[in-house]
Design a protein around this motif. Structure first.
Motif, PDB file in Angstrom:
ATOM      1  N   GLU A 201       0.836  -1.212   0.000  1.00 16.60           N
ATOM      2  CA  GLU A 201       0.000   0.000   0.000  1.00 16.60           C
ATOM      3  C   GLU A 201       0.870   1.261   0.000  1.00 16.60           C
ATOM      4  OE1 GLU A 201      -0.681  -2.686   1.761  1.00 16.60           O
ATOM      5  OE2 GLU A 201      -2.652  -3.185   0.932  1.00 16.60           O
ATOM      6  N   TYR A 202       2.036   1.181   0.638  1.00 15.02           N
ATOM      7  CA  TYR A 202       2.941   2.330   0.712  1.00 15.02           C
ATOM      8  C   TYR A 202       4.358   1.869   0.383  1.00 15.02           C
ATOM      9  CZ  TYR A 202      -0.885   4.112   3.591  1.00 15.02           C
ATOM     10  OH  TYR A 202      -2.123   4.487   4.058  1.00 15.02           O
ATOM     11  N   LEU A 203       5.097   2.760  -0.263  1.00 13.84           N
ATOM     12  CA  LEU A 203       6.502   2.478  -0.546  1.00 13.84           C
ATOM     13  C   LEU A 203       7.293   3.756  -0.321  1.00 13.84           C
ATOM     14  CD1 LEU A 203       8.924   0.937  -1.798  1.00 13.84           C
ATOM     15  CD2 LEU A 203       8.032   1.531  -4.056  1.00 13.84           C
ATOM     16  N   SER A 204       8.366   3.662   0.445  1.00 16.33           N
ATOM     17  CA  SER A 204       9.200   4.858   0.571  1.00 16.33           C
ATOM     18  C   SER A 204      10.656   4.481   0.376  1.00 16.33           C
ATOM     19  CB  SER A 204       8.991   5.552   1.921  1.00 16.33           C
ATOM     20  OG  SER A 204       9.287   4.684   2.961  1.00 16.33           O
ATOM     21  N   THR A 205      11.404   5.420  -0.150  1.00 15.98           N
ATOM     22  CA  THR A 205      12.832   5.183  -0.296  1.00 15.98           C
ATOM     23  C   THR A 205      13.578   6.191   0.565  1.00 15.98           C
ATOM     24  OG1 THR A 205      13.211   6.705  -2.129  1.00 15.98           O
ATOM     25  CG2 THR A 205      12.502   4.488  -2.711  1.00 15.98           C
ATOM     26  N   LEU A 206      14.676   5.736   1.117  1.00 18.10           N
ATOM     27  CA  LEU A 206      15.557   6.574   1.921  1.00 18.10           C
ATOM     28  C   LEU A 206      16.956   6.408   1.352  1.00 18.10           C
ATOM     29  CD1 LEU A 206      13.433   5.009   4.001  1.00 18.10           C
ATOM     30  CD2 LEU A 206      14.852   6.045   5.717  1.00 18.10           C
ATOM     31  N   VAL A 207      17.770   7.438   1.482  1.00 19.83           N
ATOM     32  CA  VAL A 207      19.153   7.313   1.028  1.00 19.83           C
ATOM     33  C   VAL A 207      19.969   6.702   2.160  1.00 19.83           C
ATOM     34  CG1 VAL A 207      21.222   8.560   0.312  1.00 19.83           C
ATOM     35  CG2 VAL A 207      18.988   9.253  -0.570  1.00 19.83           C
ATOM     36  N   VAL A 208      20.712   5.650   1.845  1.00 19.38           N
ATOM     37  CA  VAL A 208      21.524   5.020   2.891  1.00 19.38           C
ATOM     38  C   VAL A 208      22.588   6.015   3.376  1.00 19.38           C
ATOM     39  CG1 VAL A 208      23.236   3.934   1.344  1.00 19.38           C
ATOM     40  CG2 VAL A 208      22.693   2.865   3.531  1.00 19.38           C
ATOM     41  N   SER A 209      22.770   6.063   4.682  1.00 19.52           N
ATOM     42  CA  SER A 209      23.792   6.974   5.215  1.00 19.52           C
ATOM     43  C   SER A 209      24.598   6.229   6.284  1.00 19.52           C
ATOM     44  CB  SER A 209      23.143   8.219   5.813  1.00 19.52           C
ATOM     45  OG  SER A 209      22.412   7.862   6.966  1.00 19.52           O
ATOM     46  N   PHE A 210      25.727   6.779   6.630  1.00 19.37           N
ATOM     47  CA  PHE A 210      26.618   6.077   7.551  1.00 19.37           C
ATOM     48  C   PHE A 210      26.994   6.966   8.719  1.00 19.37           C
ATOM     49  CE2 PHE A 210      27.120   4.605   3.210  1.00 19.37           C
ATOM     50  CZ  PHE A 210      26.736   3.283   3.367  1.00 19.37           C
ATOM     51  N   PRO A 211      26.061   7.134   9.662  1.00 20.56           N
ATOM     52  CA  PRO A 211      26.308   8.064  10.760  1.00 20.56           C
ATOM     53  C   PRO A 211      27.516   7.664  11.614  1.00 20.56           C
ATOM     54  CG  PRO A 211      24.219   6.871  11.075  1.00 20.56           C
ATOM     55  CD  PRO A 211      24.722   6.531   9.719  1.00 20.56           C
ATOM     56  N   ALA A 212      27.841   6.365  11.649  1.00 23.03           N
ATOM     57  CA  ALA A 212      28.977   5.943  12.474  1.00 23.03           C
ATOM     58  C   ALA A 212      30.166   5.529  11.616  1.00 23.03           C
ATOM     59  CB  ALA A 212      28.549   4.800  13.387  1.00 23.03           C
ATOM     60  N   GLY A 213      30.236   6.061  10.388  1.00 21.99           N
ATOM     61  CA  GLY A 213      31.361   5.720   9.507  1.00 21.99           C
ATOM     62  C   GLY A 213      31.032   4.507   8.655  1.00 21.99           C
ATOM     63  N   VAL A 214      31.802   4.350   7.582  1.00 21.54           N
ATOM     64  CA  VAL A 214      31.447   3.358   6.557  1.00 21.54           C
ATOM     65  C   VAL A 214      32.183   2.016   6.735  1.00 21.54           C
ATOM     66  CG1 VAL A 214      33.163   3.957   4.796  1.00 21.54           C
ATOM     67  CG2 VAL A 214      30.849   3.326   4.068  1.00 21.54           C
ATOM     68  N   ASP A 215      33.069   1.935   7.737  1.00 23.62           N
ATOM     69  CA  ASP A 215      33.944   0.758   7.860  1.00 23.62           C
ATOM     70  C   ASP A 215      33.193  -0.569   7.996  1.00 23.62           C
ATOM     71  OD1 ASP A 215      35.921   2.552   7.670  1.00 23.62           O
ATOM     72  OD2 ASP A 215      36.761   2.255   9.690  1.00 23.62           O
ATOM     73  N   ARG A 216      32.216  -0.589   8.903  1.00 20.08           N
ATOM     74  CA  ARG A 216      31.474  -1.827   9.139  1.00 20.08           C
ATOM     75  C   ARG A 216      30.763  -2.263   7.851  1.00 20.08           C
ATOM     76  NH1 ARG A 216      26.216  -1.671  12.485  1.00 20.08           N
ATOM     77  NH2 ARG A 216      25.625  -3.843  12.641  1.00 20.08           N
ATOM     78  N   TYR A 217      30.271  -1.272   7.130  1.00 21.88           N
ATOM     79  CA  TYR A 217      29.544  -1.529   5.890  1.00 21.88           C
ATOM     80  C   TYR A 217      30.492  -2.051   4.819  1.00 21.88           C
ATOM     81  CZ  TYR A 217      25.704  -0.731   2.625  1.00 21.88           C
ATOM     82  OH  TYR A 217      24.678  -0.899   1.732  1.00 21.88           O
ATOM     83  N   GLN A 218      31.659  -1.395   4.745  1.00 21.64           N
ATOM     84  CA  GLN A 218      32.676  -1.793   3.752  1.00 21.64           C
ATOM     85  C   GLN A 218      33.064  -3.244   3.928  1.00 21.64           C
ATOM     86  OE1 GLN A 218      33.938  -1.059   1.128  1.00 21.64           O
ATOM     87  NE2 GLN A 218      34.187   1.129   0.862  1.00 21.64           N
TER      88      GLN A 218
END
Ligand SMILES: C[S@@+](CC[C@H](N)C(=O)[O-])C[C@H]1O[C@@H](n2cnc3c(N)ncnc32)[C@H](O)[C@@H]1O
Ligand code: SF4
Length: 297
Positions: A201-218
């Motif tokens: 019924e609803y769809l939203s998009t958010l831009v991924v951000s890295f408030p605590a730095g990108v290392d864990r994500y990398q």
């Protein structure tokens, strides 16, 4: 009106629950391993269920205050991890103490629904649980694996179909930029395919951000994650919108983390939304972009 209860901070809620009573029925997130999500990583946010007596004490205090409550949001990160019996008890208590409540909603991880039947969900719906915010984030299995979501296309679709079959509404979140440059196209296309199958019924998009730095994500990307710049984010949004075949879904891309604000009903507004994104791609100065300093989660 935002009623303050003895919360274990921080407490998060979807933007559309700004005027709801936020009722913390668990603390933290039972999974807490998605590499982009730092929402419940502080020590005081260790996952715990809240006992029913405590929840009822809070509801009683609200009832005594006389504050008019129409909507309740069950926090924290995945309240639907609670068993059917516990959710039933909570919804009955909400109804008993706050009879004016018309809608209860919650975040919901696909795996939270595995042990619940359609009949049980339909019963919870009858008791007021009307809307689930489902953080699918992507429909691409590889991207979901890289970010350690613990879900994939099939599990996400199964949950969304169960929700629909029970008569509950779903509001899906997709994260723009989540696959970086390398997986941008497949992330957009497979996310669109997931939505096309599920018709939320609803769809939203958010831009991924890295408030605590990108290392864990990398680490999940073996160090090869290349974040998308503004143009890359718009291009990905174009691919996503273009591939969406939705019958009647309210689409929003207006979260504070987004550069470009898009709102409409799909499919009706698809041509207009696509035009706004292509204008942003071709002539960045011509559309209403949020200034950089206004962004942020
Ligand atoms: C508080 S989380 C709870 C959602 C629920 N646990 C789930 O996974 O379905 C709400 C949403 O915030 C978004 N989110 C979390 N971390 C984010 C980040 N670093 N950047 C952008 N969005 C983020 C994700 O879309 C996530 O589903
Ligand atoms: S995105 Fe949802 S499931 Fe993942 S860690 Fe955050 S709250 Fe938990």
């Amino acid at each position: 009106m935002m009623i303050r209860l003895p919360y274990i901070e921080p407490v998060f809620r979807p933007p559309s629950e700004a005027h709801s009573l936020i009722l913390q029925v668990t603390n933290g997130c039972s999974w807490n391993r998605c590499t982009f999500c730092e929402m419940y990583t502080q020590p005081q946010k260790k996952f715990r269920l809240k006992p029913q007596e405590k929840i009822e004490q809070e509801l009683e205090a609200i009832a005594r205050s006389g504050a008019p409550v129409r909507r309740v949001f069950l926090a924290d990160g995945d309240a639907m991890v609670l068993s059917f019996r516990r959710l039933q008890g909570i919804l009955l208590a909400i109804h008993r103490y706050l009879p004016g409540v018309q809608r209860v909603s919650s975040y919901c991880l696909p795996r939270n629904l595995k042990s619940k039947t359609i009949q049980e969900l339909a019963e919870l719906e009858q008791l007021g649980l009307r809307l689930f915010y489902v953080g699918c984030e992507s429909g691409d299995d590889l991207v979901l694996e890289r970010v350690n979501k613990g879900e994939n296309f099939a599990t996400s679709l199964a949950a969304l179909q169960k929700i629909k079959a029970a008569g509950v509404k779903s509001s899906v979140m997709i994260l723009n930029g989540m696959g970086g440059k390398r997986y941008s196209h497949q992330h957009a296309i497979n996310s669109a395919l997931l939505m096309n199958e599920a018709q939320p019924e609803y769809l939203s998009t958010l831009v991924v951000s890295f408030p605590a730095g990108v290392d864990r994500y990398q680490a999940g990307f073996g160090g090869e994650f290349e974040p998308l710049g503004q143009t890359g984010l718009f291009q990905e949004m174009f691919w996503l919108l273009d591939a969406l075949e939705l019958e009647n879904t309210i689409f929003r891309s207006d979260h504070a983390s987004n550069y470009l604000v898009l709102k409409g009903t799909l499919k009706r507004d698809k041509p207009r939304l696509l035009k706004t994104v292509s204008d942003a791609l071709e002539r960045p100065g011509a559309v209403n972009l949020r200034p950089e300093w206004m962004r942020g989660l």
